[in-house]
Design a protein around this motif. Sequence first.
Motif, PDB file in Angstrom:
ATOM      1  N   PRO A  29       0.802  -1.233   0.000  1.00  0.00           N
ATOM      2  CA  PRO A  29       0.000   0.000   0.000  1.00  0.00           C
ATOM      3  C   PRO A  29       0.834   1.282   0.000  1.00  0.00           C
ATOM      4  CG  PRO A  29      -0.888  -1.562   1.567  1.00  0.00           C
ATOM      5  CD  PRO A  29       0.430  -2.115   1.092  1.00  0.00           C
ATOM      6  N   TRP A  30       1.986   1.256   0.626  1.00  0.00           N
ATOM      7  CA  TRP A  30       2.834   2.456   0.644  1.00  0.00           C
ATOM      8  C   TRP A  30       3.392   2.732  -0.743  1.00  0.00           C
ATOM      9  CZ3 TRP A  30       1.888  -0.280   4.943  1.00  0.00           C
ATOM     10  CH2 TRP A  30       1.630   0.443   6.100  1.00  0.00           C
ATOM     11  N   ARG A  31       3.563   1.697  -1.549  1.00  0.00           N
ATOM     12  CA  ARG A  31       4.018   1.892  -2.924  1.00  0.00           C
ATOM     13  C   ARG A  31       2.891   2.389  -3.814  1.00  0.00           C
ATOM     14  NH1 ARG A  31       4.789  -2.741  -5.532  1.00  0.00           N
ATOM     15  NH2 ARG A  31       4.024  -1.937  -7.432  1.00  0.00           N
ATOM     16  N   ILE A  32       1.667   1.924  -3.549  1.00  0.00           N
ATOM     17  CA  ILE A  32       0.528   2.299  -4.379  1.00  0.00           C
ATOM     18  C   ILE A  32       0.058   3.728  -4.088  1.00  0.00           C
ATOM     19  CG2 ILE A  32      -1.904   1.808  -4.844  1.00  0.00           C
ATOM     20  CD1 ILE A  32      -1.277  -1.136  -4.409  1.00  0.00           C
ATOM     21  N   TYR A  33       0.067   4.111  -2.811  1.00  0.00           N
ATOM     22  CA  TYR A  33      -0.514   5.401  -2.407  1.00  0.00           C
ATOM     23  C   TYR A  33       0.512   6.397  -1.859  1.00  0.00           C
ATOM     24  CZ  TYR A  33      -4.657   2.397  -2.331  1.00  0.00           C
ATOM     25  OH  TYR A  33      -5.642   1.512  -2.650  1.00  0.00           O
ATOM     26  N   PRO A  34       1.690   6.522  -2.412  1.00  0.00           N
ATOM     27  CA  PRO A  34       2.701   7.372  -1.766  1.00  0.00           C
ATOM     28  C   PRO A  34       2.335   8.852  -1.687  1.00  0.00           C
ATOM     29  CG  PRO A  34       3.408   6.847  -3.975  1.00  0.00           C
ATOM     30  CD  PRO A  34       2.159   6.033  -3.699  1.00  0.00           C
ATOM     31  N   ASP A  35       1.582   9.342  -2.639  1.00  0.00           N
ATOM     32  CA  ASP A  35       1.274  10.775  -2.672  1.00  0.00           C
ATOM     33  C   ASP A  35      -0.184  11.084  -2.365  1.00  0.00           C
ATOM     34  OD1 ASP A  35       3.927  11.319  -3.416  1.00  0.00           O
ATOM     35  OD2 ASP A  35       3.458  10.892  -5.517  1.00  0.00           O
ATOM     36  N   ARG A  36      -0.903  10.125  -1.823  1.00  0.00           N
ATOM     37  CA  ARG A  36      -2.320  10.343  -1.487  1.00  0.00           C
ATOM     38  C   ARG A  36      -2.405  10.889  -0.077  1.00  0.00           C
ATOM     39  NH1 ARG A  36      -5.192   7.922  -6.032  1.00  0.00           N
ATOM     40  NH2 ARG A  36      -3.454   7.392  -7.222  1.00  0.00           N
ATOM     41  N   HIS A  37      -2.587  12.182   0.035  1.00  0.00           N
ATOM     42  CA  HIS A  37      -2.571  12.831   1.349  1.00  0.00           C
ATOM     43  C   HIS A  37      -3.760  12.425   2.208  1.00  0.00           C
ATOM     44  CE1 HIS A  37       0.837  15.096   0.016  1.00  0.00           C
ATOM     45  NE2 HIS A  37       0.172  15.470  -1.069  1.00  0.00           N
ATOM     46  N   ALA A  38      -4.843  11.978   1.609  1.00  0.00           N
ATOM     47  CA  ALA A  38      -6.015  11.563   2.372  1.00  0.00           C
ATOM     48  C   ALA A  38      -5.905  10.105   2.837  1.00  0.00           C
ATOM     49  CB  ALA A  38      -7.284  11.739   1.541  1.00  0.00           C
ATOM     50  N   TRP A  39      -4.917   9.375   2.334  1.00  0.00           N
ATOM     51  CA  TRP A  39      -4.763   7.974   2.703  1.00  0.00           C
ATOM     52  C   TRP A  39      -4.185   7.867   4.104  1.00  0.00           C
ATOM     53  CZ3 TRP A  39      -0.072   4.735   2.707  1.00  0.00           C
ATOM     54  CH2 TRP A  39      -0.360   3.395   2.966  1.00  0.00           C
ATOM     55  N   VAL A  40      -4.836   7.110   4.944  1.00  0.00           N
ATOM     56  CA  VAL A  40      -4.356   6.856   6.301  1.00  0.00           C
ATOM     57  C   VAL A  40      -3.863   5.415   6.336  1.00  0.00           C
ATOM     58  CG1 VAL A  40      -4.950   6.776   8.735  1.00  0.00           C
ATOM     59  CG2 VAL A  40      -6.014   8.497   7.246  1.00  0.00           C
ATOM     60  N   PRO A  41      -2.573   5.225   6.426  1.00  0.00           N
ATOM     61  CA  PRO A  41      -2.048   3.863   6.356  1.00  0.00           C
ATOM     62  C   PRO A  41      -2.352   3.060   7.622  1.00  0.00           C
ATOM     63  CG  PRO A  41      -0.275   5.399   6.795  1.00  0.00           C
ATOM     64  CD  PRO A  41      -1.511   6.225   6.542  1.00  0.00           C
ATOM     65  N   PRO A  42      -2.544   1.765   7.454  1.00  0.00           N
ATOM     66  CA  PRO A  42      -2.698   0.917   8.638  1.00  0.00           C
ATOM     67  C   PRO A  42      -1.326   0.754   9.302  1.00  0.00           C
ATOM     68  CG  PRO A  42      -2.574  -0.438   6.683  1.00  0.00           C
ATOM     69  CD  PRO A  42      -2.598   1.000   6.215  1.00  0.00           C
ATOM     70  N   LEU A  43      -1.332   0.418  10.562  1.00  0.00           N
ATOM     71  CA  LEU A  43      -0.072   0.128  11.228  1.00  0.00           C
ATOM     72  C   LEU A  43       0.415  -1.238  10.748  1.00  0.00           C
ATOM     73  CD1 LEU A  43      -0.966   1.266  14.844  1.00  0.00           C
ATOM     74  CD2 LEU A  43       0.426   2.483  13.164  1.00  0.00           C
ATOM     75  N   ARG A  44       1.636  -1.279  10.265  1.00  0.00           N
ATOM     76  CA  ARG A  44       2.181  -2.538   9.751  1.00  0.00           C
ATOM     77  C   ARG A  44       2.146  -3.636  10.803  1.00  0.00           C
ATOM     78  NH1 ARG A  44       6.215  -2.387   5.199  1.00  0.00           N
ATOM     79  NH2 ARG A  44       7.099  -4.169   6.276  1.00  0.00           N
ATOM     80  N   ALA A  45       2.432  -3.275  12.050  1.00  0.00           N
ATOM     81  CA  ALA A  45       2.435  -4.273  13.127  1.00  0.00           C
ATOM     82  C   ALA A  45       1.046  -4.860  13.340  1.00  0.00           C
ATOM     83  CB  ALA A  45       2.953  -3.657  14.417  1.00  0.00           C
ATOM     84  N   VAL A  46       0.010  -4.045  13.165  1.00  0.00           N
ATOM     85  CA  VAL A  46      -1.361  -4.535  13.337  1.00  0.00           C
ATOM     86  C   VAL A  46      -1.710  -5.506  12.207  1.00  0.00           C
ATOM     87  CG1 VAL A  46      -3.790  -3.868  13.365  1.00  0.00           C
ATOM     88  CG2 VAL A  46      -2.112  -2.537  14.654  1.00  0.00           C
ATOM     89  N   VAL A  47      -1.376  -5.154  10.983  1.00  0.00           N
ATOM     90  CA  VAL A  47      -1.652  -6.043   9.845  1.00  0.00           C
ATOM     91  C   VAL A  47      -0.889  -7.349  10.027  1.00  0.00           C
ATOM     92  CG1 VAL A  47      -1.469  -6.346   7.347  1.00  0.00           C
ATOM     93  CG2 VAL A  47      -2.132  -4.126   8.297  1.00  0.00           C
ATOM     94  N   ALA A  48       0.369  -7.271  10.434  1.00  0.00           N
ATOM     95  CA  ALA A  48       1.172  -8.480  10.647  1.00  0.00           C
ATOM     96  C   ALA A  48       0.564  -9.336  11.756  1.00  0.00           C
ATOM     97  CB  ALA A  48       2.611  -8.112  10.978  1.00  0.00           C
ATOM     98  N   PHE A  49       0.107  -8.705  12.846  1.00  0.00           N
ATOM     99  CA  PHE A  49      -0.518  -9.462  13.936  1.00  0.00           C
ATOM    100  C   PHE A  49      -1.801 -10.143  13.468  1.00  0.00           C
ATOM    101  CE2 PHE A  49      -3.862  -9.715  17.100  1.00  0.00           C
ATOM    102  CZ  PHE A  49      -3.292 -10.612  17.995  1.00  0.00           C
ATOM    103  N   GLU A  50      -2.612  -9.432  12.705  1.00  0.00           N
ATOM    104  CA  GLU A  50      -3.886  -9.993  12.248  1.00  0.00           C
ATOM    105  C   GLU A  50      -3.691 -11.256  11.421  1.00  0.00           C
ATOM    106  OE1 GLU A  50      -5.613  -6.621  10.295  1.00  0.00           O
ATOM    107  OE2 GLU A  50      -6.529  -5.898  12.146  1.00  0.00           O
ATOM    108  N   LEU A  51      -2.534 -11.397  10.801  1.00  0.00           N
ATOM    109  CA  LEU A  51      -2.263 -12.571   9.966  1.00  0.00           C
ATOM    110  C   LEU A  51      -1.307 -13.554  10.624  1.00  0.00           C
ATOM    111  CD1 LEU A  51      -2.053 -10.701   6.580  1.00  0.00           C
ATOM    112  CD2 LEU A  51      -3.925 -12.138   7.419  1.00  0.00           C
ATOM    113  N   SER A  52      -1.045 -13.357  11.917  1.00  0.00           N
ATOM    114  CA  SER A  52      -0.132 -14.249  12.630  1.00  0.00           C
ATOM    115  C   SER A  52      -0.897 -15.257  13.477  1.00  0.00           C
ATOM    116  CB  SER A  52       0.805 -13.444  13.533  1.00  0.00           C
ATOM    117  OG  SER A  52       0.106 -12.990  14.681  1.00  0.00           O
ATOM    118  N   ALA A  53      -0.219 -16.299  13.874  1.00  0.00           N
ATOM    119  CA  ALA A  53      -0.835 -17.337  14.714  1.00  0.00           C
ATOM    120  C   ALA A  53      -1.266 -16.791  16.067  1.00  0.00           C
ATOM    121  CB  ALA A  53       0.136 -18.499  14.890  1.00  0.00           C
ATOM    122  N   ALA A  54      -0.748 -15.653  16.495  1.00  0.00           N
ATOM    123  CA  ALA A  54      -1.124 -15.061  17.784  1.00  0.00           C
ATOM    124  C   ALA A  54      -2.543 -14.495  17.765  1.00  0.00           C
ATOM    125  CB  ALA A  54      -0.136 -13.966  18.159  1.00  0.00           C
TER     126      ALA A  54
END
Length: 86
Positions: A29-54
């Motif tokens: 997403p950071w590559r797709i939306y680098p100049d979109r000022h209205a884009w609010v990126p997700p926290l990478r750690a949250v996305v990684a946690f959501e897809l982890s065994a934890a």
Amino acid sequence: PWRCNVLSAIEIVAVAPGTPGFEAFLALPWRIYPDRHAWVPPLRAVVAFELSAANHFFSHGEAQAFVARRDGEAVARIVASRSASC
């Protein structure tokens, strides 16, 4: 700029946490939306946690992350999941 070449093949690759492919999944997403000022990126750690065994979801469900690549470059990502409780 977005370019679409319908003649280029798209390869869908399963990725897992801790692999270079998963890093491409997280970074896309950071590559797709680098100049979109209205884009609010997700926290990478949250996305990684959501897809982890934890994540509690995985006690009753399963998921698989995928990256779509065109000419070796990541162009899209998706997660397929299902819950055994449904």
